[in-house]
Design an enzyme around this catalytic site. Structure first.
Site, PDB file in Angstrom:
ATOM      1  N   SER A 150       1.047  -1.207   0.053  1.00  0.00           N
ATOM      2  CA  SER A 150      -0.073   0.041  -0.078  1.00  0.00           C
ATOM      3  C   SER A 150       0.852   1.251   0.158  1.00  0.00           C
ATOM      4  O   SER A 150       1.643   1.427  -0.824  1.00  0.00           O
ATOM      5  CB  SER A 150      -0.952  -0.099   1.165  1.00  0.00           C
ATOM      6  OG  SER A 150      -2.064   1.231   0.987  1.00  0.00           O
ATOM      7  N   ASP A 305      -2.742   6.745  -3.659  1.00  0.00           N
ATOM      8  CA  ASP A 305      -1.611   5.822  -3.167  1.00  0.00           C
ATOM      9  C   ASP A 305      -1.292   4.832  -3.871  1.00  0.00           C
ATOM     10  O   ASP A 305      -2.125   4.686  -5.014  1.00  0.00           O
ATOM     11  CB  ASP A 305      -1.653   5.425  -1.539  1.00  0.00           C
ATOM     12  CG  ASP A 305      -2.669   4.406  -1.336  1.00  0.00           C
ATOM     13  OD1 ASP A 305      -3.645   4.186  -2.472  1.00  0.00           O
ATOM     14  OD2 ASP A 305      -2.745   3.446  -0.372  1.00  0.00           O
ATOM     15  N   ASP A 307      -1.064   1.798  -4.270  1.00  0.00           N
ATOM     16  CA  ASP A 307      -1.997   0.663  -4.768  1.00  0.00           C
ATOM     17  C   ASP A 307      -3.488   1.129  -5.069  1.00  0.00           C
ATOM     18  O   ASP A 307      -4.206   0.216  -5.395  1.00  0.00           O
ATOM     19  CB  ASP A 307      -1.916  -0.690  -3.773  1.00  0.00           C
ATOM     20  CG  ASP A 307      -2.650  -0.303  -2.521  1.00  0.00           C
ATOM     21  OD1 ASP A 307      -2.543   0.959  -2.149  1.00  0.00           O
ATOM     22  OD2 ASP A 307      -3.197  -1.076  -1.782  1.00  0.00           O
ATOM     23  N   ASP A 309      -5.707   2.157  -3.261  1.00  0.00           N
ATOM     24  CA  ASP A 309      -7.127   1.906  -2.657  1.00  0.00           C
ATOM     25  C   ASP A 309      -7.299   3.125  -1.724  1.00  0.00           C
ATOM     26  O   ASP A 309      -8.453   3.096  -1.194  1.00  0.00           O
ATOM     27  CB  ASP A 309      -6.848   0.564  -1.815  1.00  0.00           C
ATOM     28  CG  ASP A 309      -5.938   0.839  -0.903  1.00  0.00           C
ATOM     29  OD1 ASP A 309      -5.057   1.640  -0.803  1.00  0.00           O
ATOM     30  OD2 ASP A 309      -5.895  -0.190   0.221  1.00  0.00           O
TER      31      ASP A 309
END
Length: 578
Positions: A150, A305, A307, A309
Site C-alpha cells: 500500500s 496511494d 496501490d 485503494d
C-alpha cells in the site's frame, strides 16, 4: 537470545531459503557480525493477521521474502481446501502492484496454489488493489491475494488476503490460516508448479481484459450527477503507483476532459523517487501535485496511494488557495452526497465508519433515517459489517469510510477503492459547479446543519522489538490511570475495546469528552507506531463565518492535543518518536 543462538537460527534459515538473493544478503550480515540486525530479523515470525502480511523486504522470518510467501501460500491453500470444498474449481485471484519483488512474490503465490491443485486467476500486469477485490467477487473465486504494501515506504512489501465474499479476512479465518501456515514444511520443500506447466494444466488462468472493463462500467454507475464537466480542471497523481491508467480511463468516460496528471509520479516505480513516504498524508508528498495544479489552474486535486485503494483531495478555498481536505471531511462529503442526492429508491440505506473516524457521519445518518455502524479500524470490518447487515436485515450499503483516506461507495468492491471514490468525488465537484457552488460551500451547508467537527491525528514511531514494548507500555499505562479530564474537558466515559464488549477485542482506548469530543489511542496494525485521534465539535452561531468557528475549534483542539500528549508521557511514552 545470545550470539550463538542467533547464528544457529540464521544457519537454519539459510538451509531452507529458496532464494539466492536473500541467502547472499543473510550471509553478508553474518560475515559482518551485525548482531543487532540479526536479532531484528529473527525476533519472531512475520505475523499473519487480518491485514495478511506486511514487512520490510529481506532475509529472515521477520521480513517479507520468497520463503515467507511460499509457506504462507501453502498454508492458505491448505486452509482453503479444508474449509471451502469448491476451492479447486473456484480458484484464487492473484494480483500485484509495482513494488520491488511484487512480481516474484505474486508468481510464487500462483505457482504454490497451482501445485496445491487450486487454479490461480492471475493478473498478467500491474493492477490496483480494488480491482483484485472486484475480481474476487466477479470471478466467484474462493479467495484473493494482492501483493502490495500500500502506502508504506519503498523497503516494504505485503500480502493481503480476501475471502470469497470479496472482503479482507476477519476472524476466525486469520487465525485458521495462521495455524495452517505454522504446520507448513520448510520453504525449500514447498512444492511449486512452473508457470508453463500450470498454464498447460489450466491451473494458471490469466485474468482477461474484460474484467477491467466490467470494473470501469461498475464504478461509472456509482456517479450521482453523472454529467462530467468541461470546465472543471482536475489534477491527479498516482504517487508512482498503479492507479494512473485506470483513473485516466474512468475520467475520460465520465466526461472530465480537463484532466491533468502529475507526470513525474504517473508511471509505476517501486523506488518512489520523488517521495520518501508514498502516502498523500505525509509532508511533501503532494508538492508536485500542488505545482502542477497551480500551473494548470486546477480547482480539484485527486491523489491515490501506490496501490490506489486510498484517496486524498485538495480543493480551492474562497481566497483561491488549495486546501487539503481531511479524511473525515472527504468521508462526510461523500457520505452525505450519495445518501441525500443518490437514488431515492433505496430501502434501508446503510452507512459505516470506524471508531477512530469522525462521529459526524453517525449524526447525519441518525437524522436522515439511515442505518449506521461504527466498527474497528480497518476496512475489513466495514465491509464485513455491511455484508452481515445486508444478509440479516436487508439493508443497502451506501457508503463506508475510514479517516485514513479509505472510502467505498456502494457494493462494486468490498474494500476501499481510491479509483471509484475519486470518480465519485469528481462527480460531486461537478454537481457543486452546476449549482453555482463549490466543494467547500457544500461542506459548509453540511456543517451549518450538523455541526462543524475539527479533528487531528498524531503518530509516534517506535521501531523494532523494543518499540513494540514501548507502545504496549503506553497503552497499559493509560488503562491503569484514566484521567478525569483532558485539556479542561471532563472525561465522561472510557471505551476499552480490548474487553471486546461491543466489538471484537482490539487494543484501542477511547476517551469520550464532555461536549461531544473524543480522543482515541491505538497501536498501528501495519507500522511500528502508536496513533492518537482527536475530535471536537463546534456549533456555528447564526450568521457566524465558518472560518471563525473553525479557528475557535482548532485552537481548542490544539490545547486538547498538547494536554493529552503530556498525559501519555506521564504514562510511559518517551520524549522521542515522531
Amino acid at each position: 537470545m545470545d550470539a550463538t543462538g542467533l547464528k544457529e537460527k540464521a544457519e537454519a534459515w539459510l538451509r531452507a531459503d529458496p532464494d539466492a538473493a536473500t541467502v547472499a544478503e543473510l550471509r553478508d550480515v553474518l560475515a559482518r557480525g551485525d548482531l543487532a540486525d540479526l536479532a531484528d530479523r529473527f525476533a519472531g515470525d512475520l505475523e499473519f493477521g487480518t491485514a495478511g502480511l506486511r514487512g520490510v523486504l529481506g532475509a529472515g522470518p521477520n521480513r517479507m521474502n520468497r520463503a515467507v510467501v511460499r509457506r504462507t501460500t501453502a498454508g492458505l491453500a491448505r486452509y482453503l481446501k479444508a474449509t471451502v470444498p469448491e476451492v479447486t474449481t473456484r480458484g484464487v485471484v492473484v494480483g500485484r502492484d509495482g513494488r520491488r519483488m511484487s512480481a516474484e512474490l505474486a508468481e510464487d503465490t500462483a505457482c504454490v496454489l497451482a501445485a496445491e491443485g487450486i487454479p490461480a486467476h492471475v493478473f498478467p500486469s500491474l493492477a490496483p488493489t480494488p480491482l483484485i477485490a472486484f475480481a474476487t467477487l466477479h470471478l466467484n473465486a474462493a479467495a484473493g491475494v494482492m501483493v502490495t504494501a500500500s502506502h508504506n515506504p519503498p523497503e516494504y512489501n505485503g500480502y493481503k488476503v480476501y475471502w470469497g465474499n470479496g472482503a479482507q479476512i476477519i476472524p476466525p479465518h486469520d487465525k485458521g490460516i495462521a495455524e495452517f501456515i505454522a504446520r507448513v514444511e520448510p520453504a525449500n520443500q514447498v512444492e511449486l508448479l512452473a508457470p508453463t506447466e500450470a498454464h498447460a494444466r489450466g491451473l494458471w488462468r490469466d485474468v482477461p481484459d474484460s474484467l477491467g472493463e466490467a470494473y470501469l462500467d461498475a464504478i461509472l454507475k456509482l456517479r450521482v450527477h453523472g454529467r462530467g464537466s468541461e470546465s472543471l480542471s482536475i489534477v491527479y497523481t498516482a504517487m508512482h503507483g498503479v492507479g494512473g491508467v485506470w483513473m485516466e480511463r474512468a475520467m475520460e468516460r465520465a466526461g472530465f476532459h480537463n484532466f491533468h496528471v502529475v507526470a513525474e509520479q504517473h508511471q509505476p516505480d517501486g523506488a518512489f523517487p520523488t517521495v520518501r513516504f508514498p502516502n498523500p498524508e505525509e509532508p511533501g508528498a503532494m508538492d508536485l501535485s500542488l505545482a502542477t495544479a497551480e500551473r494548470v489552474k486546477a480547482g480539484l486535486v485527486l491523489a491515490n496511494d501506490p496501490d490506489a485503494d486510498r484517496l486524498a483531495v485538495m480543493v480551492r478555498d474562497g481566497a483561491g488557495r488549495l486546501r487539503m481536505l481531511t479524511g473525515n471531511e472527504v468521508g462526510v462529503l461523500l457520505g452525505h452526497y450519495v445518501l441525500v442526492q443518490g437514488p431515492t429508491r433505496r430501502s434501508k440505506p446503510h452507512l459505516v465508519t470506524t471508531i477512530v473516524s469522525s462521529t459526524q457521519l453517525g449524526d447525519i445518518a441518525r437524522e436522515l433515517g439511515a442505518a449506521y455502524d461504527e466498527v474497528l479500524t480497518g476496512f475489513k470490518w466495514i465491509a464485513n459489517r455491511a455484508i452481515a447487515r445486508e444478509r440479516e436485515e436487508g439493508t443497502q450499503f451506501v457508503f463506508g469510510y475510514e479517516e485514513a483516506l479509505g472510502y467505498s461507495v456502494g457494493t462494486v468492491t468490498r474494500d476501499k477503492d481510491g479509483v471509484g471514490a475519486a470518480l465519485v468525488f469528481a462527480d460531486l465537484a461537478a454537481w457543486c459547479e452546476s449549482r453555482g457552488n463549490t466543494v467547500l460551500g457544500y461542506l459548509e451547508e453540511i456543517q451549518r446543519r450538523f455541526g462543524l467537527y475539527v479533528s487531528a491525528q498524531r503518530n509516534f514511531t517506535f521501531p523494532g522489538a523494543e518499540g513494540a514494548q514501548v507502545i504496549s507500555r503506553i497503552m497499559e499505562g493509560m488503562r491503569r490511570s484514566v484521567p478525569s479530564s483532558v485539556g479542561g474537558l471532563p472525561v465522561r466515559g472510557v471505551l476499552d475495546y480490548k474487553k471486546g464488549e461491543r466489538l471484537p477485542p482490539s487494543n484501542v482506548l477511547a476517551f469520550e469528552l464532555e461536549g461531544g469530543g473524543r480522543v482515541t489511542a491505538r497501536p498501528s496494525g501495519t507500522e511500528p507506531k502508536i496513533k492518537y485521534y482527536f475530535e471536537l465539535k463546534e456549533t456555528l452561531g447564526t450568521g457566524e463565518p465558518v472560518e471563525a468557528a473553525r479557528a475557535r475549534g482548532e485552537a481548542r483542539l490544539q490545547k486538547l492535543i498538547e494536554a493529552f500528549i503530556a498525559l501519555a508521557r506521564e504514562r510511559g511514552q518517551p520524549e522521542v518518536g515522531a
